[in-house]
Design an enzyme around this catalytic site. Structure first.
Site, mmCIF file in Angstrom:
data_model
loop_
_atom_site.group_PDB
_atom_site.id
_atom_site.type_symbol
_atom_site.label_atom_id
_atom_site.label_comp_id
_atom_site.label_asym_id
_atom_site.label_seq_id
_atom_site.Cartn_x
_atom_site.Cartn_y
_atom_site.Cartn_z
ATOM 1 N N SER A 185 0.874 -1.179 0.000
ATOM 2 C CA SER A 185 0.000 0.000 0.000
ATOM 3 C C SER A 185 0.908 1.225 0.000
ATOM 4 O O SER A 185 2.062 1.153 0.458
ATOM 5 C CB SER A 185 -0.850 0.021 1.273
ATOM 6 O OG SER A 185 -1.442 1.289 1.462
ATOM 7 N N TYR A 241 -1.459 -0.152 10.370
ATOM 8 C CA TYR A 241 -1.553 -0.445 8.931
ATOM 9 C C TYR A 241 -0.288 0.011 8.200
ATOM 10 O O TYR A 241 0.276 -0.735 7.393
ATOM 11 C CB TYR A 241 -2.796 0.228 8.347
ATOM 12 C CG TYR A 241 -3.085 -0.164 6.912
ATOM 13 C CD1 TYR A 241 -3.589 -1.436 6.615
ATOM 14 C CD2 TYR A 241 -2.860 0.715 5.865
ATOM 15 C CE1 TYR A 241 -3.859 -1.803 5.303
ATOM 16 C CE2 TYR A 241 -3.124 0.352 4.549
ATOM 17 C CZ TYR A 241 -3.629 -0.902 4.272
ATOM 18 O OH TYR A 241 -3.892 -1.263 2.970
HETATM 19 N N1 LIG Z 1 -8.894 -0.674 -1.071
HETATM 20 C C1 LIG Z 1 -7.863 0.156 -0.920
HETATM 21 O O1 LIG Z 1 -8.002 1.376 -0.961
HETATM 22 C C2 LIG Z 1 -6.472 -0.402 -0.726
HETATM 23 C C3 LIG Z 1 -5.380 0.437 -0.894
HETATM 24 C C4 LIG Z 1 -4.097 -0.078 -0.722
HETATM 25 C C5 LIG Z 1 -3.915 -1.401 -0.387
HETATM 26 N N2 LIG Z 1 -5.002 -2.203 -0.206
HETATM 27 C C6 LIG Z 1 -4.748 -3.615 0.154
HETATM 28 O O2 LIG Z 1 -5.327 -4.432 -0.842
HETATM 29 C C7 LIG Z 1 -5.636 -5.714 -0.270
HETATM 30 C C8 LIG Z 1 -7.068 -6.082 -0.621
HETATM 31 O O3 LIG Z 1 -7.915 -5.120 -0.038
HETATM 32 P P1 LIG Z 1 -9.411 -4.819 -0.521
HETATM 33 O O4 LIG Z 1 -9.518 -3.379 -0.748
HETATM 34 O O5 LIG Z 1 -9.798 -5.773 -1.598
HETATM 35 O O6 LIG Z 1 -10.170 -5.117 0.855
HETATM 36 P P2 LIG Z 1 -11.275 -6.178 1.205
HETATM 37 O O7 LIG Z 1 -11.587 -6.000 2.648
HETATM 38 O O8 LIG Z 1 -12.376 -6.105 0.193
HETATM 39 O O9 LIG Z 1 -10.493 -7.572 1.004
HETATM 40 C C9 LIG Z 1 -9.605 -8.115 1.941
HETATM 41 C C10 LIG Z 1 -9.938 -9.597 2.080
HETATM 42 O O10 LIG Z 1 -8.998 -10.196 2.978
HETATM 43 C C11 LIG Z 1 -9.706 -11.163 3.740
HETATM 44 N N3 LIG Z 1 -9.022 -11.448 4.995
HETATM 45 C C12 LIG Z 1 -8.892 -10.619 6.077
HETATM 46 N N4 LIG Z 1 -8.252 -11.272 7.065
HETATM 47 C C13 LIG Z 1 -7.956 -12.509 6.606
HETATM 48 C C14 LIG Z 1 -7.309 -13.651 7.174
HETATM 49 N N5 LIG Z 1 -6.836 -13.627 8.428
HETATM 50 N N6 LIG Z 1 -7.193 -14.762 6.407
HETATM 51 C C15 LIG Z 1 -7.671 -14.805 5.146
HETATM 52 N N7 LIG Z 1 -8.311 -13.764 4.568
HETATM 53 C C16 LIG Z 1 -8.451 -12.639 5.288
HETATM 54 C C17 LIG Z 1 -11.072 -10.508 3.992
HETATM 55 O O11 LIG Z 1 -12.058 -11.472 4.350
HETATM 56 C C18 LIG Z 1 -11.341 -9.824 2.662
HETATM 57 O O12 LIG Z 1 -12.109 -10.634 1.791
HETATM 58 C C19 LIG Z 1 -5.364 -5.590 1.224
HETATM 59 O O13 LIG Z 1 -4.098 -6.147 1.509
HETATM 60 C C20 LIG Z 1 -5.354 -4.080 1.452
HETATM 61 O O14 LIG Z 1 -4.582 -3.730 2.568
HETATM 62 C C21 LIG Z 1 -6.271 -1.745 -0.381
#
Ligand SMILES: NC(=O)c1ccc[n+]([C@@H]2O[C@H](COP(=O)([O-])OP(=O)(O)OC[C@H]3O[C@@H](n4cnc5c(N)ncnc54)[C@H](O)[C@@H]3O)[C@@H](O)[C@H]2O)c1
Length: 266
Positions: free
Chosen positions: A146, A159
């Site tokens: 991120s 985070y």
């Molecule tokens: N959406 C954003 O703005 C953004 C920006 C930068 C980075 N990210 C990163 O992108 C990745 C995906 O995020 P997203 O936006 O799709 O969020 P999201 O919450 O839609 O998806 C994250 C998924 O991880 C799963 N998860 C959480 N804990 C877990 C565990 N212990 N074991 C297995 N699965 C688990 C959740 O159930 C969820 O389905 C993450 O690593 C997040 O930090 C997101």
């Protein structure tokens, strides 16, 4: 001349496959020929993702697993190899954003939870999947970091620290695995919207009541957008192309880097 799809005959494991970014990337990899193993803690979200992939004509199976549990990760990876024969591609993407508050008020339990999921969980998946890839002398890995792991954001101690660690894991894994024919890179999205994650960040930064953001969520949204040189948030559909590139042979001499998907925040 028709080139064959870049991931024909390969299996992609996508952790956090029940989430928005994981699903978007799964769709892209499937459209380029990969069979998809979706792994997530949440069976309902997993099934929603799988249904969309199947509807798009993909091959996809679900694996319910908590990445913080190394035994569960080992069992899930064995089950995926049993089901598909091998894993060539890994998107190590499961994540949790945690609480928003200044460090002197940051809840210790939340810090622990974020680090368990984003760092320890990412390590478990890297360790177990790369052991399988080392045996085969082939693998392509992308870790989801991120921009919070590039510039420490206010009110996001856990985070930010967790994503700095993901970038570090990527650099070390790239070095450790290069002799085994395995490339490891990271992506760092910044603000992605619209949707739940965007709304959550805007709301929680407003509630953190700091000097950095307004306490009015609509104003916070404007402040965040104004911090982006391209003056907009990114769409989730703007992430998969970069991941597909890094996982493909188009990036055959690229390893250990962290690609910013950030509209110009660097
Ligand atoms: N959406 C954003 O703005 C953004 C920006 C930068 C980075 N990210 C990163 O992108 C990745 C995906 O995020 P997203 O936006 O799709 O969020 P999201 O919450 O839609 O998806 C994250 C998924 O991880 C799963 N998860 C959480 N804990 C877990 C565990 N212990 N074991 C297995 N699965 C688990 C959740 O159930 C969820 O389905 C993450 O690593 C997040 O930090 C997101």
């Amino acid at each position: 001349m028709n080139a064959s799809p870049r991931f024909h005959g390969q299996t992609a494991l996508i952790t956090g496959g029940g989430g928005e970014i994981g699903l978007a990337i799964a769709k892209r990899l499937a459209s380029e020929g990969a069979a998809i193993a979706l792994l997530d803690l949440d069976p309902e979200k997993l099934e929603r993702s799988r249904a969309q992939l199947i509807e798009a004509g993909a091959t996809a199976e679900n694996f319910v697993c908590d990445v913080t549990d190394i035994d569960a990760v080992e069992q899930a990876v064995s089950a995926i190899v049993e089901c598909f024969g091998s894993i060539e591609l890994l998107l190590n993407n499961a994540g949790y954003q945690g609480a928003f508050s200044p460090i002197h008020q940051h809840p210790a339990a939340e810090f622990d939870k974020v680090i368990r999921i984003n760092v320890v969980g990412a390590f478990h998946v890297l360790k177990v999947v790369s052991a399988h890839m080392v045996e085969r002398g082939y693998g392509r890995i992308v870790n989801t970091a991120s921009m919070a792991g590039v510039q420490g954001p206010p009110n996001m101690a856990a985070y930010g620290a967790s994503k700095f660690a993901v970038v570090g894991l990527t650099e070390t894994a790239a070095k450790d695995l290069a002799p085994h024919g395995i490339r490891v890179n990271a992506i760092s999205p910044a603000f992605i919207g619209p949707g739940f994650m965007w709304d959550r960040q805007v709301q929680l930064q407003a509630e953190a009541n700091s000097q950095y953001f307004s306490t009015d969520p609509r104003e916070v949204a404007r402040q965040m957008i104004d911090s982006v040189p391209m003056r907009r948030y990114g769409g989730v559909e703007e992430i998969p192309g970069t991941v597909a590139y890094l996982l493909s042979d188009d990036a055959s001499y690229v390893t250990g880097i962290n690609v910013h998907i950030s509209g110009g925040i660097n």
